[in-house]
Design a protein around this motif. Structure first.
Motif, PDB file in Angstrom:
ATOM      1  N   LEU A 423       0.605  -1.761   0.082  1.00  0.00           N
ATOM      2  CA  LEU A 423      -0.028  -0.204   0.250  1.00  0.00           C
ATOM      3  C   LEU A 423       0.900   0.794   0.075  1.00  0.00           C
ATOM      4  CD1 LEU A 423      -2.990   0.953   0.573  1.00  0.00           C
ATOM      5  CD2 LEU A 423      -2.683   1.130   2.584  1.00  0.00           C
ATOM      6  N   GLU A 424       1.977   0.740   0.943  1.00  0.00           N
ATOM      7  CA  GLU A 424       2.666   2.557   0.590  1.00  0.00           C
ATOM      8  C   GLU A 424       3.753   2.601  -0.362  1.00  0.00           C
ATOM      9  OE1 GLU A 424       4.244   3.636   3.395  1.00  0.00           O
ATOM     10  OE2 GLU A 424       2.728   3.765   3.941  1.00  0.00           O
ATOM     11  N   ILE A 425       3.691   1.390  -1.100  1.00  0.00           N
ATOM     12  CA  ILE A 425       3.969   1.725  -2.454  1.00  0.00           C
ATOM     13  C   ILE A 425       3.755   1.881  -3.320  1.00  0.00           C
ATOM     14  CG2 ILE A 425       5.527   0.488  -4.735  1.00  0.00           C
ATOM     15  CD1 ILE A 425       6.335  -1.573  -2.896  1.00  0.00           C
ATOM     16  N   ARG A 426       2.066   1.866  -3.091  1.00  0.00           N
ATOM     17  CA  ARG A 426       1.027   2.647  -4.012  1.00  0.00           C
ATOM     18  C   ARG A 426       0.595   3.530  -4.472  1.00  0.00           C
ATOM     19  NH1 ARG A 426      -4.383   0.124  -3.558  1.00  0.00           N
ATOM     20  NH2 ARG A 426      -4.878   1.874  -2.757  1.00  0.00           N
ATOM     21  N   HIS A 427       0.475   4.356  -2.547  1.00  0.00           N
ATOM     22  CA  HIS A 427       0.563   5.990  -2.374  1.00  0.00           C
ATOM     23  C   HIS A 427       1.669   6.590  -3.096  1.00  0.00           C
ATOM     24  CE1 HIS A 427      -2.545   4.840   1.104  1.00  0.00           C
ATOM     25  NE2 HIS A 427      -3.103   4.809  -0.020  1.00  0.00           N
ATOM     26  N   ALA A 428       3.237   5.620  -2.764  1.00  0.00           N
ATOM     27  CA  ALA A 428       4.114   6.628  -3.237  1.00  0.00           C
ATOM     28  C   ALA A 428       4.069   7.125  -4.340  1.00  0.00           C
ATOM     29  CB  ALA A 428       5.384   5.721  -2.678  1.00  0.00           C
ATOM     30  N   GLU A 429       3.376   5.739  -5.552  1.00  0.00           N
ATOM     31  CA  GLU A 429       3.552   5.865  -6.956  1.00  0.00           C
ATOM     32  C   GLU A 429       2.301   6.448  -7.365  1.00  0.00           C
ATOM     33  OE1 GLU A 429       3.019   1.983  -7.227  1.00  0.00           O
ATOM     34  OE2 GLU A 429       4.144   1.717  -9.315  1.00  0.00           O
ATOM     35  N   GLU A 430       1.070   6.589  -6.668  1.00  0.00           N
ATOM     36  CA  GLU A 430       0.336   7.748  -6.652  1.00  0.00           C
ATOM     37  C   GLU A 430       0.812   9.596  -6.829  1.00  0.00           C
ATOM     38  OE1 GLU A 430      -3.758   5.376  -4.602  1.00  0.00           O
ATOM     39  OE2 GLU A 430      -2.739   6.837  -3.743  1.00  0.00           O
ATOM     40  N   GLU A 431       2.167   9.357  -5.642  1.00  0.00           N
ATOM     41  CA  GLU A 431       1.895  10.197  -5.297  1.00  0.00           C
ATOM     42  C   GLU A 431       3.328  11.095  -5.993  1.00  0.00           C
ATOM     43  OE1 GLU A 431       3.183  10.897  -1.088  1.00  0.00           O
ATOM     44  OE2 GLU A 431       0.854  10.062  -0.375  1.00  0.00           O
ATOM     45  N   GLY A 432       3.710  10.270  -7.034  1.00  0.00           N
ATOM     46  CA  GLY A 432       4.177  10.674  -8.379  1.00  0.00           C
ATOM     47  C   GLY A 432       6.120   9.935  -8.315  1.00  0.00           C
ATOM     48  N   VAL A 433       5.893   9.114  -7.195  1.00  0.00           N
ATOM     49  CA  VAL A 433       7.414   8.314  -6.880  1.00  0.00           C
ATOM     50  C   VAL A 433       7.606   7.348  -8.309  1.00  0.00           C
ATOM     51  CG1 VAL A 433       8.838   6.804  -5.973  1.00  0.00           C
ATOM     52  CG2 VAL A 433       7.415   9.251  -4.815  1.00  0.00           C
ATOM     53  N   ALA A 434       9.130   7.429  -8.854  1.00  0.00           N
ATOM     54  CA  ALA A 434       9.225   6.776 -10.158  1.00  0.00           C
ATOM     55  C   ALA A 434       9.742   5.411  -9.011  1.00  0.00           C
ATOM     56  CB  ALA A 434      10.055   7.347 -10.569  1.00  0.00           C
ATOM     57  N   VAL A 600     -10.300   1.938   4.254  1.00  0.00           N
ATOM     58  CA  VAL A 600     -10.706   3.474   5.061  1.00  0.00           C
ATOM     59  C   VAL A 600     -10.227   4.551   4.210  1.00  0.00           C
ATOM     60  CG1 VAL A 600      -9.217   4.484   6.571  1.00  0.00           C
ATOM     61  CG2 VAL A 600      -9.537   1.959   6.804  1.00  0.00           C
ATOM     62  N   ARG A 601     -11.052   5.623   4.545  1.00  0.00           N
ATOM     63  CA  ARG A 601     -10.378   6.480   3.327  1.00  0.00           C
ATOM     64  C   ARG A 601      -9.854   7.589   3.089  1.00  0.00           C
ATOM     65  NH1 ARG A 601     -13.614  10.002   5.126  1.00  0.00           N
ATOM     66  NH2 ARG A 601     -13.839   9.371   7.277  1.00  0.00           N
ATOM     67  N   THR A 602      -9.052   7.808   2.219  1.00  0.00           N
ATOM     68  CA  THR A 602      -7.702   8.512   2.265  1.00  0.00           C
ATOM     69  C   THR A 602      -7.978   9.956   1.597  1.00  0.00           C
ATOM     70  OG1 THR A 602      -6.992   7.320   0.176  1.00  0.00           O
ATOM     71  CG2 THR A 602      -6.117   6.204   2.470  1.00  0.00           C
ATOM     72  N   ARG A 603      -7.171  10.849   1.908  1.00  0.00           N
ATOM     73  CA  ARG A 603      -6.814  12.184   0.752  1.00  0.00           C
ATOM     74  C   ARG A 603      -5.884  11.550  -0.704  1.00  0.00           C
ATOM     75  NH1 ARG A 603      -6.808  16.151   3.904  1.00  0.00           N
ATOM     76  NH2 ARG A 603      -6.393  15.713   6.232  1.00  0.00           N
ATOM     77  N   GLU A 604      -7.131  12.281  -1.217  1.00  0.00           N
ATOM     78  CA  GLU A 604      -6.741  12.323  -3.310  1.00  0.00           C
ATOM     79  C   GLU A 604      -5.083  12.714  -3.075  1.00  0.00           C
ATOM     80  OE1 GLU A 604      -8.305  11.258  -5.036  1.00  0.00           O
ATOM     81  OE2 GLU A 604      -9.954  11.031  -3.842  1.00  0.00           O
ATOM     82  N   ALA A 605      -4.378  11.625  -3.790  1.00  0.00           N
ATOM     83  CA  ALA A 605      -3.167  12.375  -4.446  1.00  0.00           C
ATOM     84  C   ALA A 605      -2.620  13.619  -4.259  1.00  0.00           C
ATOM     85  CB  ALA A 605      -2.853  11.288  -5.330  1.00  0.00           C
ATOM     86  N   GLN A 606      -3.518  14.324  -5.359  1.00  0.00           N
ATOM     87  CA  GLN A 606      -3.343  15.453  -5.569  1.00  0.00           C
ATOM     88  C   GLN A 606      -3.377  16.895  -3.874  1.00  0.00           C
ATOM     89  OE1 GLN A 606      -1.979  17.476  -7.809  1.00  0.00           O
ATOM     90  NE2 GLN A 606      -1.267  15.530  -8.351  1.00  0.00           N
ATOM     91  N   GLU A 607      -4.421  16.097  -3.321  1.00  0.00           N
ATOM     92  CA  GLU A 607      -4.157  17.290  -1.898  1.00  0.00           C
ATOM     93  C   GLU A 607      -2.956  16.582  -1.134  1.00  0.00           C
ATOM     94  OE1 GLU A 607      -8.242  15.811  -0.064  1.00  0.00           O
ATOM     95  OE2 GLU A 607      -7.614  17.485   1.856  1.00  0.00           O
TER      96      GLU A 607
END
Lengths: 1514, 67
Positions: A423-434, A600-607
């Motif tokens: 999930l951490e990896i997914r969140h990182a990718e959502e946030e633009g980490v390559a 669990v709901r999370t904040r949108e990546a942009q936010e």
């Protein structure tokens, strides 16, 4: 425990297995006959199935009302140890001297402390289906089996540690706080979490939640999101204002230092502070929280949470010193710290050994994150390379993104092998980490400014597996490439900085730079120095740090207290794993429905990218409760400890563990009972699928006033009151899998049908059945009443399946009536389930090495019906064959008698007698009353003003002492009462608490122990009759409690000592009747060592047994008869009086004098203590159906005699008209002849079928037609019926209203009947007509009954004291009955009943003295006018007018009440017109004082004393 | 406060049955008005009419005999 043995190596103790009514009866009989009894029950209370029942047939008595006194007697018996939650593992040794190994499962509640107040139950969050209510209600994990349970103590149902808790390093009680969430009690949930973890908010966010991996729900759909639930609770708690905890009490002086304010150090500091130590925490950084605070980014774990949780530890009293690095640990010891814990974590990042690893712009993970968290983020430039793919690497990458950089993560292995949470990896990718996988750095290159310019990587590919099985990455030749960047962050591990540990401390440090310490205690090689957390293990998760901190705190405490630092390992509870089968079953029952976890709901990546706001939003309350609902409560008890906190008596003990115990006994009585057939297996009836199909036991619970529906019959599907109810009989009986009849279902169905109609008049009830087996005393009459008076409809048809109407939940029953197929709609269908032997009882039988049949029923023989195949082991109740309560009670007493015969030589060797000090004479003393008012936890104290009541009591006249107690029945308070009586010279005691029915004997013992007569005690029931029924009316309840106490005091002041009377027992018995029953009773008593006079009026012993020629088992009754007669005649303890009858009897229990009259006219006078009446009965030989009109019409007994002679080839010896005829080919048998149409003679069906089979044996071609109305082959006798049909015996049913007729007009026998199945008239001309004549009482039984002053029933048989629970007693004590004089029965049943009578008689004869209670009626002769009122009203025929007494006015003759026989009911006292009779302890002045005081004070006057509250007056 | 009529009732109960029923009512937390007071007797057969009359004399509004 040391145990004395009796003579000949006999042990005078008996183990009774099974605490149902059978086990209870056997225990009471044995204990009363001088044997020590261990009553072993596998549930938490005794009572068995009978306690579940509503009413009992045929008297419609309340089951609980009749069993409850027996429960109390058993629980309080000095010589019965009730051992609950226990199983018998093994029985070794031999008859007379066994060693029994028991397993005792923990109750988790100390019986000696539990006062059964129920406070624990209120707070328990775990509700489970209540088996006592057959699943129709729920109960808590901590529970009492039922309100009247004995022992009167709660118990916890705990299957073990829940898998979630087991998986958690810190042992978090996840199931516990989830249960609280489900119940909406978040405060309790928070408290539960904090029992094991000071950091709910932290762990609720960043824990690696091993609990979720272990969660059983994962095997159904998805594991619960336990972490999110924890966070929800923490957020809920932190959303309210912070209330600092009170500082922990200081109990010790030794100072402890903790180095490092991370989760490990702080946990240890908190534990030590709570333990009572002064603790100082040294932290090098300016903030507390360790890696949590400086290693985990704000967006995952807000600093405010950490601060809040740290603050609480500081407020508890830990001295936290920030910015306080320790340079040398020895300095701390020098400063006076007695112990030091090193918990510095692992804060030093690690750099890979490659060129350029220390260039400017190359950072480590820890330093980077720390700088950001402390508000001094480094300038990372535009492009950041993170090396590594663990969770910390993700933190670095995502932090880099938030600082505005483009972040590239490089990892030398594959994505799957990355240790970061997906999930951490997914969140990182959502946030633009390559991400670049399979990429390994080989060099860091500098730019012209000397700073980092780029990293050179090399592609990797999986190579050979290494020793861990992972494939080692190997470089791909020529694959190097460069990545331009401004900053490089190494995130490839971290370790501890240990510079403060000087080498000479002796502490070992590993190559990985960790401190070597005992993982259990944290102890290092340097005494007093402890280490824990990451410092000892390398980086781990926060929950491990917490666990490690707890262990270190325990280690330090043990060290400082000088205890063994490493405690002995405690026995561990098993993990509560649910089997796949159980999960499936719960899914089938609809308890578990497949679904998904609540995400669990999370904040949108942009936010998210805007800053460091927390990404996860957590659960809302609704979401949390929905998620919590998914918990399967694997362990049942969740160990939340709410009960521990609620229990003011300190009785709950969750640390109890299972243990085994060995006991020495001389004999074992097995009464393990039955299990109801699991009707879900009969899928055609839809139990479990169709909500409005219930079992008879479920209906029983519904009918019970204390049951789930409070006595109202409701459809489980929709709670509607059913208007039409169907009973289906023989569910789990008389089918392919059960070749036996369960014997009880017909009667209980009739009873339940009647009860349904009584509860809801107008309900239509139909019973679908095959034969009605109402074969015992009063049963047929009951069945007829159900049909005729109550209008219960009986349909003779076995229903093959049920269909549910899905729209209404109604059930459609198809059945056949006559030749017509009908379909009928019912609101509710009740399945009359049969009896089986449970798997656990079969196991028990196997362990004990006793023989059982294919169904698991214990094998016994006809002549020794109560003896298992292993000597010294006796058996009673449905474990032998399905049977009802009275027969179970009979067998239980009989088994007690058998055990008593075996162990007679050791009688009284292991029993105890209560001992009391000599009684103080209080005559002439003014009443000095002491009053003890009970809070009963909050049961009384929570509903009325207990101190106020105590104060009021103190103001009452005669009261010299009054006090309030938390629990008056607790052991220490009971002792305190005794002391207070002595100290203050009290001569009357009043306890205001609960019910005298349960507690009076306890308190009476207390005053007796102080030398007072026990009758100088009185109770005021301010709980059951006050606080519990007037909740919410504080004023009213308080007022009433005062009234009740005032009345009790008023009565107490007038109480007088009551002395019990003792008479010596004449220790021999009189047995009337020398048949099978009389001989069996005589032999058992004689074997028990009591002299017996056996009186037989004919010239030989044997009675009806002489006329029985065959037994249904094929064995010869002759052998048995001869053996019995020989034993009786030769027994030194038996004196046989032939041709003699009882002429006269006088006296009372233990003390009778009888005169026997011999045919010769001689008389003999016998002194004896008990009487057994076993005078038998006879075959009816009335003129019905042409008996006597034709030689080919014979009775059943004649036919048997005929068969016997034909079989043995000497038919000419036979003294019957049919002696000369050959074995007939054409026989008709008619059942239910003459009086049998009124009452069922029970034996005729079995006897007729037995003889039919013998005839078939002798002459296979014989045609036998049996004309019957019901075939009543109950129990295993059903097999005879099956066999007879198999052998071609023809069964034709006639209707009761139209019995067969016989004519002999033309010299041939003609039988005419109307066939009930076809409606056609049929006429038969048999060669022989056999009339199955019933058994009827002897004509002169009535005379004997009058002489004995015992009653007869309406059919002329002897009437027992209570049909259900006192089946061999008469109402008059000391008199017992057995055999056919009681009711028709089969041989084995007669023998068992005779043995039961012997056991009951032994309870009298075993005692030196008979003691009368003393609460008896006393006549003042001078006031007696001899009016005979008392003589007429006494239900027990006790009063008599004695001519030797002088009555009123000096006339001769006044009433006399023999105290030994008086039952103390007081009817005579109430009725005596001259008031010449007083009932001790309830004298007129005592009752009047009670009534007077109850009504006579202001407190009960409306509004008085407060006139202003009632403006306007009346 | 309005003066609603709340009768005072003395319940004479047999120790062996009705008294136990009153105990069970408590165990089940049933509710009844506090104007009911139970007097325990060994058997309702012991209830002398005189005691009932006494109760009325002392101001009871009702007597309830249960056994």
């Amino acid at each position: 425990m040391g145990q004395a043995s009796g003579s000949a190596g006999l042990t005078g103790a008996v183990m009774v297995v099974g605490g149902g009514i059978g086990g209870i009866q056997a225990s009471l009989d044995l204990a009363d006959a001088g044997f020590k009894v261990y009553l072993v029950e596998n549930r938490s209370a005794i009572g068995g199935h009978m306690a579940q029942l509503d009413k009992t047939f045929p008297t419609n008595d309340c089951a609980m009302c009749t069993i409850s006194p027996k429960l109390v007697d058993t629980g309080r018996h000095l010589n019965i140890d009730v051992i609950t939650n226990a199983d018998v593992l093994a029985v070794e040794g031999h008859a007379g001297d066994f060693r029994v190994r028991l397993r005792r499962r923990p109750r988790y509640v100390r019986e000696d402390r539990c006062t059964a107040c129920g406070d624990c139950e209120k707070v328990c969050p775990v509700a489970i289906p209540n088996p006592f209510d057959e699943g129709l209600s729920t109960r808590k994990a901590i529970h009492k089996l039922y309100p009247q349970a004995v022992p009167n103590a709660f118990a916890v149902e705990k299957r073990g540690v829940s898998p979630c808790r087991h998986a958690c390093p810190a042992g978090q009680r996840a199931q516990g706080y989830i249960a609280h969430i489900r119940a909406g009690d978040y405060e309790a949930a928070f408290r539960t979490i904090k029992l094991d973890n000071p950091f709910p908010g932290i762990c609720g966010r960043i824990c690696n939640h091993r609990c979720e991996d272990a969660c059983t729900r994962g095997r159904v759909d998805e594991p619960l999101d336990i972490r999110a639930l924890k966070r929800f609770v923490a957020d809920w708690a932190y959303s309210r204002p912070y209330e600092p905890p009170p500082p922990a009490d200081r109990r010790f002086d030794e100072r402890v230092a903790v180095i490092g304010a991370g989760p490990c150090g702080l946990t240890a500091a908190r534990d030590l502070a709570l333990e009572g130590y002064p603790v100082t925490v040294f932290e090098a950084l300016p903030v507390a929280g360790g890696m949590l605070r400086v290693g985990v980014p704000e967006y995952r774990l807000p600093a405010s949470i950490i601060e809040r949780e740290v603050q609480e530890i500081v407020d508890l009293g830990a001295d936290l010193r920030l910015n306080h690095p320790v340079s040398n640990v020895e300095d701390l010891f020098d400063d006076g710290f007695r112990a030091v814990l090193v918990a510095v974590g692992a804060h030093e990042g690690v750099r890979l050994p490659i060129p350029g690893n220390d260039l400017p712009g190359v950072l480590t993970n820890t330093s980077f994150l720390r700088d950001v968290r402390l508000g001094t983020p480094p300038d990372v430039g535009r492009r950041v390379v993170v090396i590594g793919a663990g969770d910390v690497a993700m933190d670095c990458a995502r932090t880099g993104v938030r600082l505005g950089a483009d972040v590239a993560v490089h990892y030398r292995r594959s994505r799957e092998e990355a240790s970061a949470h997906p999930l951490e990896i997914r969140h990182a990718e959502e946030e633009g980490v390559a991400f670049t996988f399979h990429s390994n750095p080989v060099e860091i290159l500098a730019g012209p400014d000397g700073r980092v310019r780029a990293v050179r990587f090399q592609r990797m590919e999986p190579g050979e597996p290494d020793e861990t099985g992972r494939r080692r990455p190997v470089p791909v030749p020529g694959s190097e490439f460069e990545v331009e960047c401004d900053t490089v962050i190494f995130s490839v591990g971290q370790r501890a900085g240990l510079a403060f540990l000087p080498p000479d401390t002796g502490v070992q440090i590993t190559r990985q730079n960790t401190v070597v310490a005992d993982p259990e205690t944290g102890a290092t090689a340097r005494p007093g120095l402890f280490a824990a957390g990451d410092t000892t293990t390398g980086t781990a998760f926060v929950i491990e740090a917490v666990a490690s901190g707890h262990r270190a705190a325990r280690g330090i405490h043990a060290y400082l207290r000088g205890e063994a630092v490493r405690p002995a390992p405690k026995e561990r509870m098993p993990v509560a794993e649910l089997s796949d089968e159980e999960l499936r079953e719960r899914m089938t029952r609809g308890e578990i429905r497949k679904g998904r976890r609540v995400h669990v709901r999370t904040r949108e990546a942009q936010e998210r990218l805007q800053g460091f706001d927390e990404v996860s939003l957590g659960y809302t309350e609704d979401e949390a409760r929905k998620e919590a609902e998914r918990c399967l409560s694997c362990g049942v008890c969740s160990e939340c400890y709410s009960c521990v906190e609620a229990c003011k008596a300190d009785a709950v003990d969750h640390d109890q563990v299972e243990d085994t115990q060995q006991l020495r006994v001389g004999a074992v009585v097995l009464a393990p009972g039955y299990q109801a057939y699991d009707a879900r297996l009969s899928q055609e009836y839809g139990l479990g699928r169709f909500p409005n199909v219930v079992t008879s036991l479920q209906l029983e619970r519904m009918l019970s006033a204390s049951g789930p529906t409070r006595g109202h019959v409701k459809r489980p599907g929709d709670a509607k009151v059913p208007k039409k109810v169907a009973f289906l009989q023989c569910v789990g009986s008389r089918d392919q899998d059960h070749d036996y009849c369960s014997s009880v279902c017909c009667m209980y169905a009739a009873k339940e049908a009647v009860m349904v109609k009584e509860h809801e008049p107008g309900t239509e009830v139909a019973v679908f059945f095959m034969d009605t087996r109402s074969f015992s005393k009063g049963y047929d009459a009951y069945y007829r009443r159900a049909r005729e008076e109550y209008g219960v409809r009986y349909e003779r048809c076995r229903v093959s399946r049920l269909v549910e109407d899905p729209d209404t939940g109604d059930l459609l029953v198809r059945y056949v009536r006559g030749r017509e197929i009908r379909e009928e709609r019912f609101d509710l269908v009740v399945l009359s389930v049969g009896m089986e032997v449970s798997a656990s009882v079969r196991d028990l039988a196997r362990r004990l090495g006793i023989e059982v049949d294919d169904h698991g029923f214990c094998r016994t023989t006809l002549f020794k019906p109560l003896e298992a195949s292993r000597p010294g082991i006796y058996v009673a109740g449905p474990f032998r064959e399905p049977k009802d309560i009275p027969e179970t009670v009979v067998e239980a007493s009989g088994a007690a008698s058998r055990a008593g015969s075996l162990l007679a030589g050791a009688r009284g060797t292991l029993t105890r007698e209560p001992e009391y000090p000599p009684e103080r004479d209080v005559a002439g003393e003014e009443p000095q009353v002491g009053v003890f008012v009970c809070h009963c936890g909050s049961n009384i104290g929570g509903f009325l003003d207990v101190p106020g009541v105590a104060e009021y009591a103190g103001s009452l006249p005669g009261v010299v002492h009054a006090e309030a107690n938390l629990y008056t029945c607790s052991q220490d308070t009971v002792a305190h009462i005794t002391e207070t009586v002595k100290e203050k010279g009290l001569n009357r005691v009043v306890v205001a608490s609960c019910s005298p029915r349960t507690h009076e004997p306890l308190f009476q013992d207390a005053v007796r122990a102080a030398g007072l007569n026990p009758m100088l005690f009185e109770m005021a029931n301010i709980r059951n009759h006050c606080s519990w029924v007037h909740g919410g009316d504080w004023e009213g309840a308080t007022r009433k409690a005062m009234d009740l106490v005032r009345a009790a005091v008023a009565r107490a002041r007038r109480l007088r000592p009551v002395r019990s009377l003792r008479y010596p027992v004449k220790r021999q018995a009189l047995v009337l009747g020398g048949g099978a029953a009389g001989m069996a009773a005589a032999l058992d008593l004689a074997d028990q060592g009591f002299p017996v006079h056996l009186v037989e009026r004919t010239g030989e012993l044997g009675g009806n047994l002489r006329r029985i020629r065959f037994l249904e088992t094929g064995r010869s009754p002759r052998e048995y008869l001869e053996d019995r007669v020989r034993r009786v005649v030769q027994h030194p303890n038996i004196r046989v009086h032939l041709e003699a009858e009882l002429a006269e009897i006088s006296g009372f229990t233990g003390n009778f004098t009888s005169r026997l009259r011999h045919r010769s006219g001689d008389t003999a006078v016998i002194e004896h203590g008990a009487v057994i009446v076993a005078t038998g009965a006879r075959e009816y030989r009335g003129p019905d159906l042409g008996l006597g009109a034709h030689p080919d019409i014979v009775t059943g007994l004649d036919f048997e005699e005929f068969l016997f002679h034909k079989a043995s080839g000497n038919g000419h010896d036979l003294d019957l008209p049919i002696a000369r005829r050959s074995i007939p080919d054409e026989v008709v048998m008619v059942l239910c002849v003459g009086p049998a149409q009124r009452f069922c003679s029970r034996t005729c069906c079995v006897t007729a079928l037995k003889n039919a089979l013998i005839l078939k044996e002798l002459r296979p071609q014989a045609r036998i037609t049996v004309l019957y109305k019901d075939i009543r082959t109950y129990g295993f006798k059903e097999r005879l019926y099956t066999e007879a049909r198999r052998r071609g015996v023809v069964f034709r049913r006639y209707d009761e209203a139209e019995p067969p007729q016989v004519s002999t007009g033309d010299g041939t026998v003609r039988v005419w009947y109307r066939d009930a199945a076809t409606g056609r008239e049929v006429s038969l001309s048999p060669e022989l007509l056999v009339l199955a004549e019933p058994i009827v009482p002897h004509a002169d039984l009535g005379e004997l009954a009058t002489r004995l002053k015992v009653p007869l029933d309406s059919d002329g048989f002897l009437l027992e004291a209570h049909v259900k629970l006192r089946p061999v007693d008469f109402q008059t004590r000391g008199l017992y009955l057995a055999g056919l004089a009681h009711y028709p029965k089969l041989l084995a049943e007669s023998v068992a009943q005779a043995q039961a009578a012997a056991a009951r008689a032994a309870t009298v004869l075993a005692k030196e003295h008979v003691e009368s209670e003393g609460v008896v009626a006393e006549v003042v002769p001078e006031r007696c006018a001899g009016c005979l009122t008392c003589v007429r009203v006494c239900p027990y025929d006790v009063p008599q007018i004695r001519p030797d007494l002088q009555g009123a006015g000096g006339i001769a003759g006044a009433a006399y009440v023999e105290p030994a026989t008086c039952h103390g009911c007081g009817v005579c006292a109430a009725e005596c017109p001259a008031k010449a009779i007083q009932l001790a302890h309830y004298t007129d002045d005592q009752v009047a004082a009670t009534v007077d005081a109850l009504l006579g004070a202001d407190t009960w006057y409306r509004g008085e004393g407060d006139a202003s509250a009632a403006p306007g007056g009346c | 406060m309005s003066q609603e009529f709340e009768p005072r009732i003395v319940a004479f109960c047999c120790h062996h049955c009705a008294y136990g029923a009153a105990d069970l009512a408590g165990a089940m937390r049933l509710r009844y008005p506090e104007g009911v007071r139970v007097v325990r007797l060994p058997c309702t057969g012991k209830l002398d009419v005189a005691h009932v009359l006494e109760a009325f004399e002392r101001g009871a509004d009702g007597a309830f005999v249960a056994g």
